[in-house]
Design a protein around this motif. Structure first.
Motif, mmCIF file in Angstrom:
data_model
loop_
_atom_site.group_PDB
_atom_site.id
_atom_site.type_symbol
_atom_site.label_atom_id
_atom_site.label_comp_id
_atom_site.label_asym_id
_atom_site.label_seq_id
_atom_site.Cartn_x
_atom_site.Cartn_y
_atom_site.Cartn_z
ATOM 1 N N GLU A 20 -6.373 2.144 -5.182
ATOM 2 C CA GLU A 20 -5.603 2.435 -3.978
ATOM 3 C C GLU A 20 -6.552 2.709 -2.814
ATOM 4 O O GLU A 20 -6.324 2.255 -1.689
ATOM 5 C CB GLU A 20 -4.682 3.631 -4.241
ATOM 6 C CG GLU A 20 -3.537 3.726 -3.252
ATOM 7 C CD GLU A 20 -3.627 4.943 -2.375
ATOM 8 O OE1 GLU A 20 -2.910 4.961 -1.371
ATOM 9 O OE2 GLU A 20 -4.405 5.846 -2.670
ATOM 10 N N ARG B 28 0.830 -1.204 0.000
ATOM 11 C CA ARG B 28 0.000 0.000 0.000
ATOM 12 C C ARG B 28 0.861 1.249 0.000
ATOM 13 O O ARG B 28 0.574 2.215 -0.711
ATOM 14 C CB ARG B 28 -0.937 0.004 1.205
ATOM 15 C CG ARG B 28 -2.047 -1.037 1.074
ATOM 16 C CD ARG B 28 -3.160 -0.820 2.081
ATOM 17 N NE ARG B 28 -3.524 0.578 2.116
ATOM 18 C CZ ARG B 28 -3.510 1.320 3.237
ATOM 19 N NH1 ARG B 28 -3.168 0.796 4.398
ATOM 20 N NH2 ARG B 28 -3.867 2.590 3.196
ATOM 21 N N SER C 289 1.016 4.077 -2.976
ATOM 22 C CA SER C 289 0.784 5.491 -2.720
ATOM 23 C C SER C 289 1.907 6.357 -3.289
ATOM 24 O O SER C 289 1.652 7.380 -3.924
ATOM 25 C CB SER C 289 0.657 5.721 -1.208
ATOM 26 O OG SER C 289 0.421 7.075 -0.939
#
Length: 161
Positions: free
Chosen positions: A139, A45, A49
């Protein structure tokens, strides 16, 4: 293969996996299989990002799908619904297993599997071009599902996010 550079690179890669671990990735040096999956999801993650800001939409989509799967595996292991040595190679089956144990409902599992089947495949194999909107949405989905499943665990303090 007749290219010595490629052959040498393959041999070096093989050796690297045979050696004793040195300088392991910080935060992933845990013994519990559930925490390995949780923290891999956190790292995926975080990488998504960072890459989203740089315009690497295909990688963000791919990382988000993998982060979702690592998070589901974390909860399955954490809840005793999966052995740490078990491998579920089918994306659809992994999503279904999450529904079977009550992490989310069957409709959500089916929609997640269909999202993977219809869209991840297109961007991965370049049958479609990844867009910023798709990357942002993936996301955000990965973040929301991760937060939901981690918050429902007894080890939410172990999350690196």
């Amino acid at each position: 293969m007749e290219n010595d550079d490629v052959t040498d690179a393959l041999a070096a890669a093989e050796r690297s996996f045979e050696q004793s671990p040195e300088r392991v990735e910080e935060g992933l040096d845990v013994d519990e299989a559930e925490l390995v999956q949780l923290r891999r999801a956190c790292r995926l993650r975080a990488a998504a990002s960072l890459l989203l800001d740089r315009g690497y939409y295909t990688v963000v989509i791919e990382s988000s799908f993998v982060a979702i799967e690592r998070t589901i595996q974390f909860r399955l292991i954490h809840d005793g619904a999966m052995e740490s040595s078990e491998v579920i190679s089918s994306h659809r089956r992994l999503y279904e297993r999450g529904a079977e144990v009550g992490l989310y409902d069957e409709e959500f599992a089916a929609e997640l599997a269909e999202l993977w089947n219809q869209n991840r495949t297109k961007t991965y194999y370049r049958l479609g071009v990844a867009t910023e909107a798709q990357a942002v949405a993936m996301e955000e989905l990965a973040a929301a599902l991760h937060q939901h499943l981690v918050d429902g665990s007894r080890v939410s303090h172990e999350c690196l996010c």
